[in-house]
Design a protein around this motif. Structure first.
Motif, PDB file in Angstrom:
ATOM      1  N   LEU A 259      19.577   3.148   7.137  1.00 21.76           N
ATOM      2  CA  LEU A 259      20.361   2.483   6.119  1.00 21.76           C
ATOM      3  C   LEU A 259      21.137   1.343   6.768  1.00 21.76           C
ATOM      4  CD1 LEU A 259      21.170   2.681   3.058  1.00 21.76           C
ATOM      5  CD2 LEU A 259      23.221   3.899   3.830  1.00 21.76           C
ATOM      6  N   ALA A 260      21.288   0.255   6.051  1.00 23.46           N
ATOM      7  CA  ALA A 260      22.091  -0.881   6.506  1.00 23.46           C
ATOM      8  C   ALA A 260      22.648  -1.578   5.277  1.00 23.46           C
ATOM      9  CB  ALA A 260      21.248  -1.842   7.345  1.00 23.46           C
ATOM     10  N   ALA A 261      23.630  -2.434   5.505  1.00 19.97           N
ATOM     11  CA  ALA A 261      24.278  -3.104   4.383  1.00 19.97           C
ATOM     12  C   ALA A 261      24.727  -4.497   4.774  1.00 19.97           C
ATOM     13  CB  ALA A 261      25.483  -2.294   3.896  1.00 19.97           C
ATOM     14  N   VAL A 262      24.797  -5.356   3.792  1.00 24.81           N
ATOM     15  CA  VAL A 262      25.523  -6.621   3.888  1.00 24.81           C
ATOM     16  C   VAL A 262      26.655  -6.538   2.885  1.00 24.81           C
ATOM     17  CG1 VAL A 262      25.472  -9.122   3.607  1.00 24.81           C
ATOM     18  CG2 VAL A 262      23.470  -7.930   4.538  1.00 24.81           C
ATOM     19  N   VAL A 263      27.875  -6.742   3.366  1.00 25.49           N
ATOM     20  CA  VAL A 263      29.053  -6.761   2.503  1.00 25.49           C
ATOM     21  C   VAL A 263      29.654  -8.158   2.608  1.00 25.49           C
ATOM     22  CG1 VAL A 263      31.248  -5.663   1.944  1.00 25.49           C
ATOM     23  CG2 VAL A 263      29.458  -4.337   3.088  1.00 25.49           C
ATOM     24  N   GLY A 264      29.977  -8.765   1.476  1.00 21.01           N
ATOM     25  CA  GLY A 264      30.520 -10.118   1.539  1.00 21.01           C
ATOM     26  C   GLY A 264      31.366 -10.462   0.335  1.00 21.01           C
ATOM     27  N   LYS A 265      31.968 -11.632   0.405  1.00 24.55           N
ATOM     28  CA  LYS A 265      32.750 -12.134  -0.718  1.00 24.55           C
ATOM     29  C   LYS A 265      31.844 -12.245  -1.948  1.00 24.55           C
ATOM     30  CE  LYS A 265      35.971 -14.570   2.316  1.00 24.55           C
ATOM     31  NZ  LYS A 265      36.490 -15.876   2.779  1.00 24.55           N
ATOM     32  N   ALA A 266      32.355 -11.788  -3.065  1.00 25.43           N
ATOM     33  CA  ALA A 266      31.514 -11.614  -4.247  1.00 25.43           C
ATOM     34  C   ALA A 266      30.800 -12.896  -4.670  1.00 25.43           C
ATOM     35  CB  ALA A 266      32.359 -11.071  -5.397  1.00 25.43           C
ATOM     36  N   ASP A 267      31.494 -14.032  -4.668  1.00 24.63           N
ATOM     37  CA  ASP A 267      30.845 -15.261  -5.124  1.00 24.63           C
ATOM     38  C   ASP A 267      29.743 -15.696  -4.174  1.00 24.63           C
ATOM     39  OD1 ASP A 267      32.794 -15.831  -3.182  1.00 24.63           O
ATOM     40  OD2 ASP A 267      33.045 -17.891  -3.905  1.00 24.63           O
ATOM     41  N   ILE A 268      29.913 -15.411  -2.884  1.00 27.19           N
ATOM     42  CA  ILE A 268      28.874 -15.737  -1.907  1.00 27.19           C
ATOM     43  C   ILE A 268      27.678 -14.804  -2.076  1.00 27.19           C
ATOM     44  CG2 ILE A 268      28.323 -15.788   0.564  1.00 27.19           C
ATOM     45  CD1 ILE A 268      31.278 -16.557   1.044  1.00 27.19           C
ATOM     46  N   MET A 269      27.944 -13.525  -2.232  1.00 22.05           N
ATOM     47  CA  MET A 269      26.866 -12.547  -2.376  1.00 22.05           C
ATOM     48  C   MET A 269      26.030 -12.793  -3.627  1.00 22.05           C
ATOM     49  SD  MET A 269      26.861 -10.489   0.225  1.00 22.05           S
ATOM     50  CE  MET A 269      25.844  -9.142  -0.380  1.00 22.05           C
ATOM     51  N   ASP A 270      26.632 -13.400  -4.640  1.00 26.48           N
ATOM     52  CA  ASP A 270      25.907 -13.648  -5.894  1.00 26.48           C
ATOM     53  C   ASP A 270      25.096 -14.937  -5.878  1.00 26.48           C
ATOM     54  OD1 ASP A 270      26.491 -11.346  -7.259  1.00 26.48           O
ATOM     55  OD2 ASP A 270      28.251 -12.154  -8.294  1.00 26.48           O
ATOM     56  N   ALA A 271      25.061 -15.647  -4.748  1.00 25.54           N
ATOM     57  CA  ALA A 271      24.318 -16.909  -4.697  1.00 25.54           C
ATOM     58  C   ALA A 271      22.814 -16.737  -4.908  1.00 25.54           C
ATOM     59  CB  ALA A 271      24.592 -17.622  -3.367  1.00 25.54           C
ATOM     60  N   PRO A 272      22.139 -15.764  -4.283  1.00 23.38           N
ATOM     61  CA  PRO A 272      20.704 -15.605  -4.535  1.00 23.38           C
ATOM     62  C   PRO A 272      20.426 -15.165  -5.973  1.00 23.38           C
ATOM     63  CG  PRO A 272      21.333 -14.567  -2.455  1.00 23.38           C
ATOM     64  CD  PRO A 272      22.602 -14.904  -3.174  1.00 23.38           C
ATOM     65  N   ILE A 273      19.312 -15.600  -6.503  1.00 24.47           N
ATOM     66  CA  ILE A 273      18.952 -15.246  -7.883  1.00 24.47           C
ATOM     67  C   ILE A 273      18.503 -13.783  -7.949  1.00 24.47           C
ATOM     68  CG2 ILE A 273      18.260 -17.617  -8.399  1.00 24.47           C
ATOM     69  CD1 ILE A 273      15.326 -16.674  -8.219  1.00 24.47           C
ATOM     70  N   PRO A 274      18.544 -13.152  -9.132  1.00 21.82           N
ATOM     71  CA  PRO A 274      18.058 -11.782  -9.278  1.00 21.82           C
ATOM     72  C   PRO A 274      16.626 -11.640  -8.767  1.00 21.82           C
ATOM     73  CG  PRO A 274      19.246 -12.443 -11.240  1.00 21.82           C
ATOM     74  CD  PRO A 274      19.121 -13.678 -10.386  1.00 21.82           C
ATOM     75  N   GLY A 275      16.406 -10.623  -7.958  1.00 21.45           N
ATOM     76  CA  GLY A 275      15.102 -10.405  -7.339  1.00 21.45           C
ATOM     77  C   GLY A 275      14.960 -11.056  -5.987  1.00 21.45           C
ATOM     78  N   GLY A 276      15.929 -11.897  -5.612  1.00 22.30           N
ATOM     79  CA  GLY A 276      15.852 -12.563  -4.312  1.00 22.30           C
ATOM     80  C   GLY A 276      16.210 -11.669  -3.145  1.00 22.30           C
ATOM     81  N   LEU A 277      16.846 -10.546  -3.436  1.00 29.13           N
ATOM     82  CA  LEU A 277      17.236  -9.598  -2.392  1.00 29.13           C
ATOM     83  C   LEU A 277      16.705  -8.219  -2.763  1.00 29.13           C
ATOM     84  CD1 LEU A 277      21.000 -10.664  -2.102  1.00 29.13           C
ATOM     85  CD2 LEU A 277      19.087 -11.493  -0.708  1.00 29.13           C
ATOM     86  N   GLY A 278      16.360  -7.431  -1.782  1.00 28.69           N
ATOM     87  CA  GLY A 278      15.890  -6.078  -2.071  1.00 28.69           C
ATOM     88  C   GLY A 278      14.896  -5.598  -1.036  1.00 28.69           C
ATOM     89  N   GLY A 279      14.170  -4.529  -1.374  1.00 24.37           N
ATOM     90  CA  GLY A 279      13.189  -3.948  -0.468  1.00 24.37           C
ATOM     91  C   GLY A 279      12.758  -2.589  -0.970  1.00 24.37           C
ATOM     92  N   THR A 280      11.557  -2.195  -0.645  1.00 19.24           N
ATOM     93  CA  THR A 280      11.014  -0.939  -1.166  1.00 19.24           C
ATOM     94  C   THR A 280      11.893   0.258  -0.821  1.00 19.24           C
ATOM     95  OG1 THR A 280       8.768  -1.805  -1.002  1.00 19.24           O
ATOM     96  CG2 THR A 280       9.003   0.587  -1.160  1.00 19.24           C
ATOM     97  N   TYR A 281      12.332   0.340   0.431  1.00 20.85           N
ATOM     98  CA  TYR A 281      13.119   1.492   0.862  1.00 20.85           C
ATOM     99  C   TYR A 281      14.616   1.183   0.935  1.00 20.85           C
ATOM    100  CZ  TYR A 281       8.638   3.539   2.128  1.00 20.85           C
ATOM    101  OH  TYR A 281       7.361   4.044   2.094  1.00 20.85           O
ATOM    102  N   ALA A 282      15.016   0.012   0.468  1.00 19.20           N
ATOM    103  CA  ALA A 282      16.412  -0.401   0.570  1.00 19.20           C
ATOM    104  C   ALA A 282      17.315   0.553  -0.214  1.00 19.20           C
ATOM    105  CB  ALA A 282      16.565  -1.825   0.044  1.00 19.20           C
ATOM    106  N   GLY A 283      18.318   1.105   0.464  1.00 18.54           N
ATOM    107  CA  GLY A 283      19.230   2.031  -0.204  1.00 18.54           C
ATOM    108  C   GLY A 283      18.576   3.343  -0.560  1.00 18.54           C
ATOM    109  N   SER A 284      17.824   3.924   0.372  1.00 21.07           N
ATOM    110  CA  SER A 284      17.189   5.225   0.159  1.00 21.07           C
ATOM    111  C   SER A 284      18.204   6.239  -0.376  1.00 21.07           C
ATOM    112  CB  SER A 284      16.631   5.739   1.495  1.00 21.07           C
ATOM    113  OG  SER A 284      16.542   7.144   1.514  1.00 21.07           O
ATOM    114  N   PRO A 285      17.836   7.009  -1.401  1.00 23.48           N
ATOM    115  CA  PRO A 285      18.791   7.990  -1.947  1.00 23.48           C
ATOM    116  C   PRO A 285      19.224   9.033  -0.929  1.00 23.48           C
ATOM    117  CG  PRO A 285      16.585   8.288  -2.883  1.00 23.48           C
ATOM    118  CD  PRO A 285      16.575   6.995  -2.147  1.00 23.48           C
ATOM    119  N   ILE A 286      18.316   9.397  -0.038  1.00 27.75           N
ATOM    120  CA  ILE A 286      18.687  10.364   1.002  1.00 27.75           C
ATOM    121  C   ILE A 286      19.670   9.734   1.973  1.00 27.75           C
ATOM    122  CG2 ILE A 286      17.802  11.706   2.944  1.00 27.75           C
ATOM    123  CD1 ILE A 286      15.250  12.152   1.323  1.00 27.75           C
TER     124      ILE A 286
END
Length: 424
Positions: A274-301
Motif C-alpha cells: 500500500l502507498a499513498a499520495v497526500v496533498g493540498k486538495a486543489d492540487i490533488m484535484d488537478a488530474p481529470i477523473p480516471g487520470g489516477l488509479g490502478g488495478t490493485y490501488a488501495g487493496s481492501p486487505i
C-alpha cells in the motif's frame, strides 16, 4: 535447506532481483525471524522500514483476517469500499499543515512518486522536476531518473525522462553546507531550466538509500520559501521516514513546513502492499477523473491493515517509542565509535532511523565499503539481520521495528560488536 533454495532461486529468478542473504524465512514475530532451518535472527531491518509495528502485529493480523472473510478485491476504481475511504480520511487529517487535503491510494512507493510527478505537472502545466544527489525514489523509469544514485539502480537502464535535474544535498559530515546546496539549486535556474518551467522539487527529509543524512530544518524551510517564490510545488518523500519512524508521524513536521504533495508507503500497512499520495486538495484535484488509479490501488486487505497500523501507533505511542529505541541504539553506537575511532567515522540518528558510517583511518574521505559488506554478512551469519546503504556503500543502517524490546536491541548490538571484532 537455505543453500538448496538459493540455488533454485538463482536458476529461476533473473539475477537483477538479487537477495542480500541466503536466509529463507519460515516465520516471524515482533522483531524476531526464524528461517526454514530453525535458526533465529534478531531483525534490525524490519523489511526495509516496512514493519514499524513489527512482524505479525496482533491488530494487523486480526484486521486482515476479518477483511479476508468479507472480500479480497473488487478494484477501488470500479466498486469502492468503506475501508479505503476511512483510511484516506485519517491520512488527510494527519498530514502536516492546515490546508485541506485529499489523497490517492496506490500500491508501491515508486508508484506514489510517479503520481506526484503526474499531479505536479497537471497542476502547474510545467515539465521540470528537481531532485537531489544521493536520493532514492524508486525503480520505475521516472523514479530512476529522479534517483540520485547510479549503482545499482540506474546501470544499463537509460535513457531516462527529460527535464530532471539534480542538486547537491546538504551534508555536514561530508562538507556540503545548506548554503552550498541552495546556491547550486539557484544555479540550476540560471544554467539548466528557468524556475518558471519547474513543476516540483522532490526531497527526502532524511535520505534513505543515500546514507541516512538528515536535511537540516533551515534547508527544508528554504526550499519551501523558494517554491513559494516561483510557484513550484514541494514534494516531500516520506516513504522511509514516515509513520513514526523518526519520532514524528511525518518527518518534515520537525521543520514546521507544509508540503504541497507527500508520499507515504513502507510502514503504512504493516507489511501489506500500500502507498499513498497526500496533498493540498486543489492540487490533488488537478488530474481529470480516471487520470489516477490502478488495478490493485488501495487493496481492501491492505487498507484494513493500514487502519490497524494507525490504531497501534496511537495506542502504543509508537512515535515516542521511536525516540526511546533510537536513544538505546545510539548509546551502543557511540560506545562503539569510541572503541574503534579509526573505523567508525560517524554515528547518527533521527528517532529510529539510525546509521553508522564506516571509514578507514578515521578519515571521512576514505570510505570502507569492504568492511561494511563483510560486517553485514557476518552479522547475518551470526543471527542479526542488518542492512547497508550509502552512495559510497559504507553505511550500516538500522531500521528496527518501533515495537522492538530493549533486550532485543542489546542482544542484536552484542552480535554486531562480536561480528565487527571477528573481522579485525
Amino acid at each position: 535447506m537455505n543453500k538448496t533454495l538459493q540455488e533454485r532461486k538463482e536458476i529461476a529468478f533473473a539475477r537483477g532481483q538479487a537477495n542480500a542473504a541466503a536466509v529463507y524465512v519460515d516465520r516471524a514475530q515482533g522483531s524476531e525471524v526464524w528461517d526454514i532451518e530453525g535458526k533465529r535472527y534478531v531483525d534490525f531491518g524490519a523489511g526495509i522500514a516496512v514493519l514499524n509495528t513489527g512482524h505479525n502485529h496482533p491488530k494487523v493480523k486480526a484486521a486482515v483476517q476479518a477483511q479476508l472473510e468479507k472480500f479480497s478485491h473488487t478494484c477501488f476504481v470500479l466498486t469502492p469500499y468503506e475501508g479505503a475511504v476511512s483510511l484516506v480520511e485519517k491520512l488527510n487529517a494527519m498530514a502536516p499543515g492546515n490546508t485541506p487535503k485529499k489523497s490517492i491510494l496506490v500500491t508501491t512507493g515508486a508508484e506514489a512518486v510517479e503520481n506526484c510527478v503526474k499531479i505536479a505537472r497537471a497542476y502547474t502545466g510545467r515539465p521540470g522536476i528537481i531532485a537531489f544527489n544521493g536520493s532514492f525514489h524508486g525503480r520505475t523509469n521516472m523514479t530512476m531518473g529522479l534517483t540520485g544514485k547510479v549503482n545499482p539502480y540506474k546501470v544499463g537502464f537509460g535513457p531516462f525522462p527529460n527535464d530532471i535535474f539534480h542538486v547537491a544535498y546538504p551534508n555536514a559530515y561530508h562538507g556540503i553546507s545548506v548554503e552550498q546546496s541552495i546556491e547550486e539549486l539557484k544555479a540550476r535556474f540560471v544554467c539548466d531550466i528557468e524556475a518558471s518551467r519547474v513543476a516540483a522539487i522532490i526531497v527526502e527529509p532524511v535520505q534513505g538509500e543515500g546514507g541516512f543524512y538528515r536535511a537540516p530544518v533551515e534547508f527544508l524551510q528554504a526550499l519551501r520559501e523558494i517554491c513559494d517564490q516561483h510557484g513550484i510545488l514541494l514534494i516531500v518523500d516520506e516513504i522511509q521516514t514516515g509513520y513514526g519512524r523518526t519520532g514524528k508521524m511525518f518527518c518534515h513536521e520537525y521543520a514546521g513546513i507544509e508540503a504541497d504533495l507527500m508520499t507515504s508507503a513502507k510502514g503504512i500497512a504493516g507489511g501489506f502492499p500500500l502507498a499513498a499520495v497526500v496533498g493540498k486538495a486543489d492540487i490533488m484535484d488537478a488530474p481529470i477523473p480516471g487520470g489516477l488509479g490502478g488495478t490493485y490501488a488501495g487493496s481492501p486487505i491492505a487498507c484494513a491493515a493500514g487502519l490497524a497500523v494507525l490504531d497501534a501507533i496511537e495506542e502504543e505511542q509508537l512515535c515516542n517509542r521511536a525516540l526511546k529505541v533510537g536513544e538505546t541504539f545510539m548509546e551502543h553506537l557511540t560506545a562503539l565509535k569510541a572503541e574503534y575511532p579509526d573505523l567508525v567515522g560517524d554515528v547518527r540518528n533521527l528517532g529510529s532511523m539510525i546509521a553508522m558510517e564506516l571509514v578507514k583511518d578515521g578519515d571521512v574521505n576514505k570510505p570502507n565499503p569492504e568492511l561494511t559488506k563483510a560486517l553485514s554478512a557476518k552479522a547475518i551469519e551470526s543471527g542479526l539481520i542488518l542492512l547497508s546503504c550509502g552512495v559510497r556503500g559504507n553505511v550500516i543502517r538500522f531500521l528496527p521495528a518501533l515495537t522492538i524490546e530493549i533486550d532485543l536491541i542489546d542482544e542484536g548490538m552484542a552480535i554486531l560488536k562480536r561480528s565487527l571484532k571477528s573481522l579485525l
